[in-house]
Write an enzyme that holds these catalytic residues in place. Structure first.
Site, mmCIF file in Angstrom:
data_model
loop_
_atom_site.group_PDB
_atom_site.id
_atom_site.type_symbol
_atom_site.label_atom_id
_atom_site.label_comp_id
_atom_site.label_asym_id
_atom_site.label_seq_id
_atom_site.Cartn_x
_atom_site.Cartn_y
_atom_site.Cartn_z
ATOM 1 N N ASP A 284 0.040 -7.386 29.555
ATOM 2 C CA ASP A 284 -1.046 -7.086 28.640
ATOM 3 C C ASP A 284 -0.485 -6.127 27.604
ATOM 4 O OD1 ASP A 284 -4.220 -6.606 28.255
ATOM 5 O OD2 ASP A 284 -3.164 -4.699 28.084
ATOM 6 N N CYS A 438 -6.149 -8.112 14.558
ATOM 7 C CA CYS A 438 -6.855 -9.280 15.099
ATOM 8 C C CYS A 438 -8.221 -9.452 14.458
ATOM 9 C CB CYS A 438 -7.074 -9.086 16.587
ATOM 10 S SG CYS A 438 -5.603 -9.350 17.539
ATOM 11 N N HIS A 490 -6.874 -19.616 18.607
ATOM 12 C CA HIS A 490 -7.831 -19.646 19.719
ATOM 13 C C HIS A 490 -8.380 -21.052 19.953
ATOM 14 C CE1 HIS A 490 -7.493 -15.358 19.655
ATOM 15 N NE2 HIS A 490 -8.235 -15.275 20.731
#
Length: 554
Positions: A284, A438, A490
């Site tokens: 992560d 982002c 995505h």
């Protein structure tokens, strides 16, 4: 939030409409995450069909004064004195003092002890943490423990104080305050020394870009990716087995190097200009760094919902932050030896590490952020010394830390942007600093983004339907390198070369050719290679197509 008078009128009108439906019910209107502005407080507490009002008294300290100024008689007050957004044990003695002062205003019958907001934002139960250090564990309260705290406070208020529970809580508060693990003199000194400078690189961005281009020799519309490559089942298995000590360090290093080599080869075959190592060693983007910094603790099961069905396990920042050892040098330098092309060093920025962690509440957030910035600064300078010429410092979460109230925006943006600049103020002009952001609405903070003074920013654009470009159409001048994402990672959909070329053309209408980069919206970690390869192939083809068109137009 900041509501103007017509919004407040609409709010009142809505509740007037609801009055007949609400009759016979006890209705609680719950507010949280910030102070309630004075005019909104007045509008809210004047509602007739409402029986009770709830306030966040952790983040809404000024609201306390408004309540003391008067709550209409006969109304219930839900006092949010237990923090629903963090994992620290409540200071029960301090909360009891607050509750007693509120009792004096609304009366014992009308005061309800509550959490500051729902418990969605905190981990579930401390009982599940069998590996957490005992001392640190005594400082914490997850959702289950917060319910116990609320009940203990309510009972104490009703004259049934659990003395043993309160004294254990006071002992834990004192142990946290005085623990030598929390304070690091050297870090405190270094952070204090930051005051008085705004930490800008000595040369302006256009001169730096010229110096970098001489060294990197990139084509126009250079191509790159954001950092991560697909994390396959096999790769996750290797990491899991290494963590469980089922494979040796030697076997682990060999497996990760093989994965990096595969990712490097693929990028070279695709003819991408600035490469990444793919981050196979990382679980992560925050946890990976937190595990290597002092002042951080980690849970085994402290999961919190991020969005939809996706959960994250935020690290806990309990003390002063420093970097005992280099964190990424080994992998970045190994990757750079595999190629002649520039290999990006990949770091997570201080603001994102802060915003995606449970942060200590015993000092202002900006002080913790400056400490993290100094740790990342050490890493940036070590990467440069190791021969890495392009270093990306991701600030994915910069926008989401923005306070709800406009009056607080400037202060937050000032220290957040300053923290980013601290990380790379010491590098040479020829070292190219990238940042990535982002999904978010950037248009209202574009001037702060420019003020970060990065050499290149790669930023989400496709997923938000190219809203970002409207800022440049409206005349905002941007002189640094910029890569608005050309496709949405995505989605499993593979964009065609024509579609990507069309996107780049839209960008060229508002941005100079010599500053534009071509890249996806975000990292590729969640995608499959069957989607990634053709999408990147089309992206590179689109960049080459436009290079040819631009050259012939010249």
């Amino acid at each position: 939030m900041d509501l103007d008078s017509h919004q407040l009128k609409a709010f009142t009108k809505a509740y007037v409409e609801l009055e007949s439906s609400l009759s016979g019910l006890n209705v609680l209107v719950e507010t949280y995450f910030a102070d309630v502005p004075a005019d909104a407080f007045k509008t809210l507490t004047a509602l007739k069909g409402v029986t009770a009002f709830g306030f966040d008294l952790i983040r809404g300290t000024k609201t306390l004064d408004l309540i003391k100024g008067g709550l209409p008689s006969g109304k219930y007050l839900f006092a949010g004195v237990v923090d629903g957004r963090n994992i620290w044990a409540n200071d029960l003695d301090a909360s009891l003092i607050t509750l007693k002062s509120l009792e004096g205003i609304v009366g014992n019958e009308k005061l309800v002890v509550s959490t500051s907001c729902s418990l969605l934002h905190t981990a579930v139960d401390l009982v599940n943490e069998t590996k957490l250090d005992t001392e640190i564990k005594s400082w914490l309260a997850f959702a289950a423990q917060k319910v116990v705290e609320v009940n203990a406070l309510a009972k104490a208020l009703a004259g049934q104080k659990d003395e043993a529970f309160f004294s254990a809580n006071a002992a834990a508060q004192a142990s946290r305050k005085n623990s030598p693990r929390v304070t690091n003199e050297a870090v405190q000194k270094a952070a204090a020394a930051l005051r008085g400078s705004d930490h800008r690189r000595a040369t302006n961005v256009s001169a730096r870009l010229d110096a970098q281009q001489k060294k990197l020799n990139l084509p126009i519309l250079p191509t790159t990716t954001i950092g991560s490559f697909p994390q396959t089942i096999e790769l996750r298995r290797v990491r899991r087995e290494y963590k469980a000590k089922k494979i040796s360090e030697e076997e682990y290093v060999k497996a990760i190097k093989e994965e990096i080599s595969k990712v490097v080869k693929l990028q070279e075959e695709l003819d991408i200009d600035v490469l990444v190592h793919g981050e196979p060693e990382r679980n992560d983007m925050v946890e990976y760094f937190g595990e290597q910094l002092s002042g951080f603790a980690f849970t085994a099961n402290g999961w919190v919902q991020s969005y939809g069905s996706r959960c994250v396990k935020p690290p806990i920042i309990y003390g002063d932050v420093s970097r005992p050892n280099p964190m990424t040098i080994f992998w970045s330098t190994a990757a750079q030896t595999m190629t002649q092309r520039p290999m990006k060093g990949m770091l997570t920025g201080p603001v994102t590490i802060l915003n995606w962690s449970f942060v200590r509440n015993d000092q202002p957030r900006f002080e913790t952020c400056y400490q993290i910035a100094l740790a990342i600064k050490d890493e940036v300078e070590d990467l440069e010394k190791a021969g890495i010429t392009v270093i990306q410092i991701d600030e994915a979460a910069l926008r989401e830390g923005l306070p709800l109230r406009k009056a607080e925006h400037a202060f937050y943006l000032d220290w957040a942007v300053h923290s980013f600049r601290i990380t790379n103020v010491g590098v040479q002009d020829t070292t190219q600093i990238h940042t990535h952001m982002c999904y978010s609405n950037f248009n209202d903070i574009i001037h702060s983004i420019i003020d970060m003074d990065a050499d290149v920013i790669t930023i989400e654009n496709s997923r938000s339907d190219e809203k970002l470009l409207s800022v440049f159409r409206e005349g905002v001048k941007y002189g640094a390198g910029i890569g608005p994402g050309v496709y949405d990672i995505h989605s499993p959909r593979i964009p065609s070369t024509e579609e990507i070329a069309d996107r780049i053309n839209k960008m060229l209408a508002v941005l100079e050719t010599n500053i534009l980069w071509v890249n996806p919206d975000c990292g590729l970690k969640t995608r499959k290679y069957a989607e990634v390869k053709p999408a990147l192939q089309n992206m590179v083809a689109a960049a080459k197509l436009l290079r040819t068109e631009l050259a012939s137009a010249k």
